[in-house]
Design a protein around this motif. Structure first.
Motif, PDB file in Angstrom:
ATOM      1  N   MET A 106       0.862  -1.175   0.000  1.00  0.00           N
ATOM      2  CA  MET A 106       0.000   0.000   0.000  1.00  0.00           C
ATOM      3  C   MET A 106       0.901   1.228   0.000  1.00  0.00           C
ATOM      4  SD  MET A 106      -3.246   0.680   2.521  1.00  0.00           S
ATOM      5  CE  MET A 106      -2.265   0.592   4.023  1.00  0.00           C
ATOM      6  N   GLY A 107       1.223   1.740  -1.216  1.00  0.00           N
ATOM      7  CA  GLY A 107       2.186   2.825  -1.299  1.00  0.00           C
ATOM      8  C   GLY A 107       3.552   2.327  -0.885  1.00  0.00           C
ATOM      9  N   LEU A 150      -5.537 -10.864   1.217  1.00  0.00           N
ATOM     10  CA  LEU A 150      -5.336  -9.420   1.353  1.00  0.00           C
ATOM     11  C   LEU A 150      -5.403  -8.771  -0.016  1.00  0.00           C
ATOM     12  CD1 LEU A 150      -2.236  -9.338   3.761  1.00  0.00           C
ATOM     13  CD2 LEU A 150      -4.642  -9.093   4.409  1.00  0.00           C
ATOM     14  N   ALA A 151      -5.806  -7.506  -0.027  1.00  0.00           N
ATOM     15  CA  ALA A 151      -5.790  -6.741  -1.281  1.00  0.00           C
ATOM     16  C   ALA A 151      -5.764  -5.259  -0.951  1.00  0.00           C
ATOM     17  CB  ALA A 151      -6.999  -7.063  -2.153  1.00  0.00           C
ATOM     18  N   HIS A 158      -4.365   4.343   1.398  1.00  0.00           N
ATOM     19  CA  HIS A 158      -5.315   4.589   2.481  1.00  0.00           C
ATOM     20  C   HIS A 158      -6.179   3.401   2.838  1.00  0.00           C
ATOM     21  CE1 HIS A 158      -4.261   8.810   2.194  1.00  0.00           C
ATOM     22  NE2 HIS A 158      -4.596   8.820   0.918  1.00  0.00           N
ATOM     23  N   THR A 159      -6.316   2.422   1.967  1.00  0.00           N
ATOM     24  CA  THR A 159      -7.316   1.393   2.199  1.00  0.00           C
ATOM     25  C   THR A 159      -6.732  -0.001   2.043  1.00  0.00           C
ATOM     26  OG1 THR A 159      -8.942   2.916   1.237  1.00  0.00           O
ATOM     27  CG2 THR A 159      -9.649   0.655   1.601  1.00  0.00           C
ATOM     28  N   LEU A 160      -7.050  -0.862   3.011  1.00  0.00           N
ATOM     29  CA  LEU A 160      -6.629  -2.259   3.001  1.00  0.00           C
ATOM     30  C   LEU A 160      -7.870  -3.131   3.148  1.00  0.00           C
ATOM     31  CD1 LEU A 160      -4.681  -4.713   3.399  1.00  0.00           C
ATOM     32  CD2 LEU A 160      -4.603  -4.082   5.824  1.00  0.00           C
ATOM     33  N   TRP A 189      -9.939  -1.680   6.176  1.00  0.00           N
ATOM     34  CA  TRP A 189      -9.139  -0.964   7.175  1.00  0.00           C
ATOM     35  C   TRP A 189      -8.632   0.334   6.551  1.00  0.00           C
ATOM     36  CZ3 TRP A 189      -8.173  -3.877  11.801  1.00  0.00           C
ATOM     37  CH2 TRP A 189      -8.505  -5.234  11.707  1.00  0.00           C
ATOM     38  N   ASN A 190      -8.536   1.379   7.370  1.00  0.00           N
ATOM     39  CA  ASN A 190      -7.919   2.613   6.882  1.00  0.00           C
ATOM     40  C   ASN A 190      -6.440   2.641   7.251  1.00  0.00           C
ATOM     41  OD1 ASN A 190      -7.764   3.324   9.590  1.00  0.00           O
ATOM     42  ND2 ASN A 190      -9.451   4.803   9.496  1.00  0.00           N
ATOM     43  N   ALA A 191      -5.767   3.745   6.916  1.00  0.00           N
ATOM     44  CA  ALA A 191      -4.320   3.819   7.121  1.00  0.00           C
ATOM     45  C   ALA A 191      -3.926   3.803   8.592  1.00  0.00           C
ATOM     46  CB  ALA A 191      -3.773   5.084   6.452  1.00  0.00           C
TER      47      ALA A 191
END
Length: 703
Positions: A106-107, A150-151, A158-160, A189-191
């Motif tokens: 994520m980033g 997971l994705a 910002h988003t998981l 989930w958020n960051a």
């Protein structure tokens, strides 16, 4: 040279749209065979290339297309594909997660989800740069976390998304299980590690051990869309973030599916994890579906086993095969689309009629402006008639209506009109139309491409009536039935040369229009005005200068002429000061020395002043000085003065031009603060109080 010759020109999209185009990509400036983007293998990364790794268990893609792999010893490695640089993220034996963990990025963050009960952290987010833990979670809503998939959204930080059991119980063997009627859900989930949304995916009809779910689900995410693959049920559930009902569809082809990903167009890609040798699988492709479940084509460039699929922000597709340890990198390349009727990379165009309004018209030639790459071809066929209608396949029809009818298949159309068409002319650029006599003309263009390339037609001209240089030869050369046709074709090559030359002569005036030319032609016009430094002027200024040249030459050597030239170059009016404007003040003895310092004492010297934003570089200064030298009156001198935006005594200070009076302002400190020239440091709360700023030995002395 050839009088009375006219032509039909097709050079715009609306010109071509009168006919029928099949498998054609029509654009404003021409047309070609339709093309699409398809994946092809760019490179294959094998386990042995990543030095120090053991058998790879999972992988993801980090920033800069770096590969992050997890090996069977639970070591995490960062591998840069281009430089082949490898580094370990955590020390060996870290015990943070097991080799069965799931990876996502994520980033610049790495997400690790581990359903193993012995793992120290079930779900954790780490900084890829140094391995620092950003947040971690062991449970949610009172339940143990068992991340099954997971994705993250491509490009999102910002988003998981994680697939987890929403209901947990303890089985008879003491292991956690999803009970009968238990749910599997997707938790968002958020960051900061907070849950923002939950999607319920499915319910179980019977209790299932959590360990048996480890490789059952795969998850993919894109803007507004989530896709969950259930490998046991061979089904995909598509969720929409806008609240629409989920879409559920099953996979029809045979195979053991694994790995799902979503591209930027929201198309789904699903891999096949079948074993070729053990299960007799001959070919395993990556399947492509629309988000509505409609099956599209296959990724035929890859034929192998798939355990995980990923897309990056640039559309590259990563395919991971756990058995071989290979990571295949697939890039999108342009591919010529196949014609449905022939399954070949080709296109065809049928024209409407070209009408000369005169019977027995003898058509002359065509000129085709086209780009024809190697291994491609253009075929041009035609026929002419005085009648717009005729017999085709036993019916009396309009030729144009039949040729442009989209309901008649291409095979039927070609077979029924085969007797009408001439022999095709291959790759024509300039070709005579032989035996083409009649009021109307129809033509057919076939484009034959290769796998990756297509011919591109920019424009077409069809000339009439027949005109040839043979008419300028003695009659004996025109009346020889045996040799005249060859001589006419031979002379046609020279006719084209003369036509081009006459066309250039007819339009030579366009080369003298500064609004119509650019690049080297504009520079060529500039040299007529003795302007050699074209880069300093630029096309816009040079074009303006050329258009105003007649008036400027009349004003050369005058104040107005100089000001207009400087204005064209700088975009602003300069300030010019001549000696007569301050002569009276200069006679005062107190000011004579100051004026001599500022402007000189030569009555034939004047000053041209510009603000500094218009003279930023030495090149600009030299160009302005050259303009002054060329445009100033004879026997005079000119000083170029670049005004500075401040007030100094005895300097070039002009109120309202480069100097302004304003109220003092208070100094405010922030991240981008600076102290301007008109700032005073004071105590706001003690301002305007008598004697409050006078303190002996501190800011005052008595003498």
């Amino acid at each position: 040279m050839q009088e009375g010759q006219t032509f039909f020109s097709l050079n715009k999209r609306m010109d071509w749209e009168h006919g029928l185009a099949l498998n054609v990509n029509m654009q404003e400036h021409g047309y070609s065979i339709r093309q699409t983007e398809k994946y092809s293998i760019h490179r294959i990364v094998r386990t042995e290339e990543i030095e120090g790794t053991h058998r790879i268990q999972d992988m993801t893609v980090g920033p800069g297309r770096k590969l992050i792999v997890l090996d069977e010893s639970a070591n995490l490695w960062i591998y840069e594909d281009e430089s082949r640089h490898v580094e370990r993220l955590f020390r060996q034996g870290h015990h943070l997660f097991s080799a069965q963990a799931k990876l996502a990025s994520m980033g610049d963050l790495l997400i690790v989800g581990d359903a193993n009960r012995n793992s120290e952290r079930r779900l954790a987010v780490y900084a890829i740069s140094n391995g620092q833990t950003m947040w971690a979670a062991q449970e949610w809503d009172g339940l143990e976390l068992f991340p099954l998939a997971l994705a993250t959204k491509v490009g999102s930080v910002h988003t998981l998304y994680s697939v987890i059991p929403l209901d947990i119980s303890v089985g008879l063997n003491g292991n956690p299980e999803v009970p009968e009627g238990g749910r599997i859900g997707i938790v968002v989930w958020n960051a900061a590690g907070e849950v923002t949304q939950v999607y319920e995916a499915l319910r179980f009809d019977e209790a299932v051990d959590v360990g048996a779910l480890h490789a059952r689900f795969d998850l993919a995410a894109a803007d507004g869309t989530l896709a969950l693959l259930d490998t046991k049920l061979r089904a995909v559930t598509v969720f929409h973030e806008d609240g629409r009902e989920p879409l559920y569809f099953t996979l029809a082809p045979e195979g053991r599916f694994a790995g799902i990903s979503i591209d930027t167009n929201h198309n789904l890609y699903i891999g096949d994890s079948g074993y070729a040798q053990q299960e007799g699988v001959v070919e395993r492709f990556i399947l492509k579906y629309r988000a509505n479940g409609e099956a599209l084509d296959k990724v035929t460039s890859f034929r192998g086993r798939t355990d995980k699929l990923l897309h990056d922000a640039r559309g590259r597709l990563y395919v991971f095969d756990r058995i071989s340890g290979q990571i295949s990198l697939l890039d999108l390349d342009a591919r010529t689309m196949l014609f449905d009727d022939t399954q070949l990379p080709e296109a065809i165009y049928f024209s409407a009629e070209l009408d000369t309004t005169e019977t027995e018209m003898e058509w002359h030639k065509i000129r085709l402006d086209a780009y024809i790459p190697e291994e491609t071809q253009i075929r041009f066929s035609y026929f002419a008639s005085d009648d717009s209608e005729g017999m085709i396949d036993g019916d009396y029809v309009s030729y144009t209506d039949y040729l442009t009818d989209p309901n008649v298949t291409i095979r039927e159309k070609l077979e029924a009109t085969q007797h009408l068409w001439s022999e095709p002319i291959l790759n024509p650029k300039d070709a005579l139309l032989m035996d083409a006599r009649g009021r109307y003309l129809w033509f057919k263009i076939e484009l034959l491409g290769s796998e990756m390339m297509s011919p591109f037609i920019r424009k077409l001209r069809v000339y009439y009536p027949r005109s040839s240089l043979i008419a300028y030869l003695p009659p004996i050369y025109q009346q020889d039935e045996t040799h005249s046709p060859f001589l006419e074709r031979f002379l046609a090559m020279f006719s084209t040369f003369f036509d081009d030359m006459e066309d250039k002569i007819d339009h030579i005036s366009a080369y003298f229009d500064p609004d119509a030319v650019s690049g080297p032609y504009l520079e060529w016009l500039g040299r007529w005005l003795a302007i050699t430094d074209h880069e300093a002027w630029g096309e816009t200024k040079l074009r303006t200068l050329i258009k105003q040249a007649p008036e400027l030459y009349k004003l050369r050597g005058t104040r107005e002429g100089l000001m207009r030239m400087v204005h064209i170059y700088t975009g602003t009016e300069p300030f010019i000061l001549e000696s007569f404007q301050f002569k009276q003040m200069q006679e005062t003895s107190e000011l004579r020395q100051l004026f001599a310092k500022l402007y000189g004492d030569n009555p034939y010297c004047f000053c041209l002043m510009l603000k500094p934003e218009f003279v930023r570089t030495d090149t600009q200064r030299l160009t302005i000085e050259q303009i002054i030298e060329d445009q100033k009156p004879a026997y005079t001198e000119c000083k170029l003065i670049v005004l500075q935006p401040w007030m100094y005594a005895d300097m070039h200070t002009y109120l309202g031009i480069n100097t302004f009076l304003s109220e003092p302002t208070l100094l405010t400190l922030d991240q981008g603060a600076s102290m301007p020239y008109n700032t005073l440091l004071i105590d706001v709360d003690r301002d305007k109080r008598m004697d409050i700023h006078t303190r002996l030995e501190l800011d005052s002395e008595i003498e």
